[in-house]
Motif scaffolding. Structure first.
Motif, mmCIF file in Angstrom:
data_model
loop_
_atom_site.group_PDB
_atom_site.id
_atom_site.type_symbol
_atom_site.label_atom_id
_atom_site.label_comp_id
_atom_site.label_asym_id
_atom_site.label_seq_id
_atom_site.Cartn_x
_atom_site.Cartn_y
_atom_site.Cartn_z
ATOM 1 N N CYS A 42 8.340 5.595 -12.005
ATOM 2 C CA CYS A 42 9.155 5.539 -13.225
ATOM 3 C C CYS A 42 9.048 6.815 -14.064
ATOM 4 O O CYS A 42 9.741 6.931 -15.095
ATOM 5 C CB CYS A 42 8.738 4.344 -14.075
ATOM 6 S SG CYS A 42 9.261 2.753 -13.400
ATOM 7 N N ALA A 43 8.199 7.743 -13.664
ATOM 8 C CA ALA A 43 7.971 8.956 -14.458
ATOM 9 C C ALA A 43 9.262 9.716 -14.763
ATOM 10 O O ALA A 43 9.456 10.167 -15.904
ATOM 11 C CB ALA A 43 6.962 9.862 -13.749
ATOM 12 N N PRO A 44 10.188 9.912 -13.810
ATOM 13 C CA PRO A 44 11.437 10.611 -14.144
ATOM 14 C C PRO A 44 12.262 9.883 -15.207
ATOM 15 O O PRO A 44 12.904 10.527 -16.046
ATOM 16 C CB PRO A 44 12.183 10.658 -12.803
ATOM 17 C CG PRO A 44 11.117 10.560 -11.771
ATOM 18 C CD PRO A 44 10.096 9.635 -12.358
ATOM 19 N N LEU A 45 12.246 8.551 -15.184
ATOM 20 C CA LEU A 45 12.975 7.789 -16.189
ATOM 21 C C LEU A 45 12.368 7.972 -17.572
ATOM 22 O O LEU A 45 13.087 8.077 -18.578
ATOM 23 C CB LEU A 45 12.989 6.301 -15.818
ATOM 24 C CG LEU A 45 13.648 5.933 -14.480
ATOM 25 C CD1 LEU A 45 13.509 4.442 -14.211
ATOM 26 C CD2 LEU A 45 15.112 6.348 -14.487
ATOM 27 N N ILE A 46 11.039 8.022 -17.633
ATOM 28 C CA ILE A 46 10.354 8.241 -18.908
ATOM 29 C C ILE A 46 10.709 9.618 -19.463
ATOM 30 O O ILE A 46 10.998 9.783 -20.661
ATOM 31 C CB ILE A 46 8.827 8.110 -18.724
ATOM 32 C CG1 ILE A 46 8.467 6.672 -18.327
ATOM 33 C CG2 ILE A 46 8.091 8.510 -20.007
ATOM 34 C CD1 ILE A 46 7.019 6.486 -17.943
ATOM 35 N N ALA A 47 10.700 10.608 -18.595
ATOM 36 C CA ALA A 47 11.029 11.976 -19.015
ATOM 37 C C ALA A 47 12.465 12.063 -19.525
ATOM 38 O O ALA A 47 12.747 12.737 -20.524
ATOM 39 C CB ALA A 47 10.812 12.941 -17.855
ATOM 40 N N ASP A 48 13.383 11.378 -18.860
ATOM 41 C CA ASP A 48 14.784 11.389 -19.302
ATOM 42 C C ASP A 48 14.956 10.694 -20.644
ATOM 43 O O ASP A 48 15.744 11.140 -21.486
ATOM 44 C CB ASP A 48 15.669 10.692 -18.253
ATOM 45 C CG ASP A 48 15.818 11.522 -16.979
ATOM 46 O OD1 ASP A 48 15.551 12.739 -17.042
ATOM 47 O OD2 ASP A 48 16.186 10.947 -15.933
ATOM 48 N N PHE A 49 14.239 9.604 -20.843
ATOM 49 C CA PHE A 49 14.372 8.843 -22.090
ATOM 50 C C PHE A 49 13.993 9.701 -23.296
ATOM 51 O O PHE A 49 14.666 9.671 -24.329
ATOM 52 C CB PHE A 49 13.494 7.591 -22.028
ATOM 53 C CG PHE A 49 13.580 6.738 -23.266
ATOM 54 C CD1 PHE A 49 14.609 5.821 -23.420
ATOM 55 C CD2 PHE A 49 12.631 6.849 -24.277
ATOM 56 C CE1 PHE A 49 14.696 5.036 -24.556
ATOM 57 C CE2 PHE A 49 12.713 6.065 -25.414
ATOM 58 C CZ PHE A 49 13.750 5.148 -25.558
ATOM 59 N N PHE A 50 12.893 10.452 -23.163
ATOM 60 C CA PHE A 50 12.433 11.281 -24.277
ATOM 61 C C PHE A 50 12.987 12.707 -24.227
ATOM 62 O O PHE A 50 12.641 13.540 -25.063
ATOM 63 C CB PHE A 50 10.898 11.333 -24.298
ATOM 64 C CG PHE A 50 10.262 10.028 -24.677
ATOM 65 C CD1 PHE A 50 10.341 9.542 -25.974
ATOM 66 C CD2 PHE A 50 9.582 9.268 -23.736
ATOM 67 C CE1 PHE A 50 9.751 8.338 -26.334
ATOM 68 C CE2 PHE A 50 8.987 8.060 -24.076
ATOM 69 C CZ PHE A 50 9.079 7.599 -25.376
ATOM 70 N N ARG A 51 13.814 12.976 -23.219
ATOM 71 C CA ARG A 51 14.423 14.302 -23.064
ATOM 72 C C ARG A 51 13.364 15.415 -22.987
ATOM 73 O O ARG A 51 13.506 16.475 -23.573
ATOM 74 C CB ARG A 51 15.412 14.562 -24.212
ATOM 75 C CG ARG A 51 16.568 13.583 -24.252
ATOM 76 C CD ARG A 51 17.544 13.897 -25.368
ATOM 77 N NE ARG A 51 16.983 13.580 -26.671
ATOM 78 C CZ ARG A 51 17.058 12.379 -27.245
ATOM 79 N NH1 ARG A 51 17.698 11.397 -26.633
ATOM 80 N NH2 ARG A 51 16.538 12.163 -28.433
#
Length: 479
Positions: free
Chosen positions: A99-108
């Protein structure tokens, strides 16, 4: 056999040494890292705190409190919890890794992909020590806990400082947490003879799960609640603002957790041992409440008094934006040690359901308040949340009345005098020192004057808790 009063007194003393020493080291390393790193760098790690905390609550699943709450836990109980915690933590790490890429996208923030995958290694590492930490808490091994914690903070803080000095940016904060968890586990297994075996038996986990599942739900919701503002700010405000809030909340948490963690190491184990004696339990609880108010109110209100000069002198002008938030958080945080006391009382009486629902109602209402004010400035949201925390304490008082018959008037008698004295002392200190312009002199003067005035006021009022604390420090029995 050792008197319960003597054992409690010695455990509290080591709890104070443990948490006081920990906070001193946290202050030292916090100051150094605050000067070496920027608010944005703190914000990168700060936005991951919610995920780490939620996963940590899930992997523990309430079994730390569950084991302590057993009258006589066996090696089989500890071994069952050990393997359950480890397997859950490995599963959680695998989920968070992908899920790390999704977390990074959420916080930009693209860098969060690598940062989160390394930081989340704390989960399986910490899971190895959950059962053995329960063993130490159950047996009131507070001396060993204190030594292990202080060594872990010293080594992890040194690691983070060296890395920050050499330009590793937010990675210094990541590795600080990893080293801390590794050293904790090494110390715990060095001090305790118990070792997990390869025999997998989850029957004890199933037996405790009814009680612990309510604690799990509550701990999860509390974790969300504690990290809620960081998460909301991470989405709504610039990462710089998140860093300011993270810094303000960090210093306040360090202060009130000194008192709360001291109590958490002792209270549940002590109250469990006398939970069939309602009158005695009420007497012990009121004594612990007076001790909590005696220590908690001056610590938190004093920190609010010196917040500005403390921040400017230690971590610099670049963090001036966190001062107001820190003062607000400290005022609400003055009541959090009392929360810890009430919650331990509820758990020690086996009422995990009552504990769960009180927390659920608190969190739902506080979340609604935050959402209602989501378009307001950060300071307004923080102020409203702190006011709500103070008011909700009366709900916890209602639970204590149900469990041990503690009256509201008794609670007020035990706490309000210390609150009034602390407020009066801080107000007097402010007016005495308000003409001082030199920040160093102002900080030192306020700390010394407030401490002296608080001591003298309690001596004049013949506060028994002060005499008991002096005797405790001198290794005498509390009368």
């Amino acid at each position: 056999m050792e008197n319960l009063k003597e054992k409690t007194a010695r455990s509290l003393l080591w709890g104070v040494i443990n948490n006081g020493g920990m906070q001193v080291l946290y202050v030292i390393f916090g100051v150094v890292l605050g000067r070496l790193l920027s608010p944005a760098e703190y914000g990168i790690v700060g936005v991951l705190a919610l995920f780490t905390a939620i996963a940590g609550a899930i992997q523990a699943s309430g079994f730390t409190q569950g084991l302590v709450n057993l009258k006589s836990p066996t090696a089989r109980d500890y071994n069952s919890v050990f393997w359950f915690n480890l397997l859950v933590s490995l599963s959680l790490y695998a989920i968070l890794f992908f899920c790390a890429p999704l977390i990074a996208d959420f916080f930009r923030q693209p860098c969060l992909v690598e940062v989160s995958r390394v930081l989340f290694l704390c989960l399986p590492i910490s899971a190895i020590g959950i059962a053995i930490n329960s063993y130490m808490l159950k047996n009131l091994m507070n001396r060993e806990i204190a030594i292990i914690n202080l060594i872990a903070i010293l080594l992890s803080g040194t690691t983070g400082t060296i890395m920050a000095f050499n330009g590793f940016s937010y990675w210094s904060l990541v590795w600080q947490q990893l080293v801390y968890n590794i050293v904790l586990n090494i110390g715990r297994y060095y001090c305790v003879k118990w070792r997990p075996t390869l025999h997998l038996d989850f029957e004890p986990v199933r037996r405790m799960f009814g009680f612990c599942s309510k604690l799990l739900i509550t701990n999860l919701l509390n974790t969300v609640n504690q990290q809620l503002l960081t998460f909301v700010f991470g989405r709504l405000f610039p990462i710089h603002s998140v860093g300011n809030y993270t810094q303000a909340n960090k210093w306040s948490t360090m202060a009130h957790s000194t008192v709360s963690n001291t109590l958490n190491q002792v209270v549940q184990a002590v109250l469990v041992s006398i939970n069939e004696e309602r009158e005695r339990q009420q007497r012990v609880f009121r004594k612990l409440m007076r001790f909590t108010a005696f220590l908690g109110f001056p610590v938190m209100l004093g920190l609010a008094l010196v917040s500005r000069e403390f921040i400017l002198l230690t971590i610099g002008e670049k963090w001036a934006g966190c001062v107001t938030m820190m003062q607000i958080i400290c005022i609400g945080g003055a009541f959090l040690p009392l929360y810890a006391l009430y919650q331990n009382l509820t758990i020690s009486n086996g009422r995990s359901g009552l504990y769960m629902w009180c927390n659920i109602c608190q969190i739902v209402l506080q979340l609604a308040l935050v959402l209602l004010l989501r378009h307001q400035p950060i300071e307004v949201i923080v102020c409203a949340s702190s006011a709500f925390l103070i008011l909700w304490l009366f709900v916890w008082q209602w639970t204590a009345h149900r469990l041990i018959g503690l009256r509201l008037i008794d609670m007020l008698k035990d706490t309000v005098p210390f609150l009034v004295v602390a407020l009066a002392v801080m107000a007097a200190t402010y007016f005495i020192t308000c003409a001082i312009s030199n920040l160093v002199l102002l900080l030192v003067s306020r700390v010394i004057i407030a401490a002296v005035l608080y001591y003298l006021a309690l001596r004049l009022l013949h506060a028994k808790v002060l005499e008991e604390c002096i005797k405790m420090v001198r290794h005498k029995t509390i009368t």
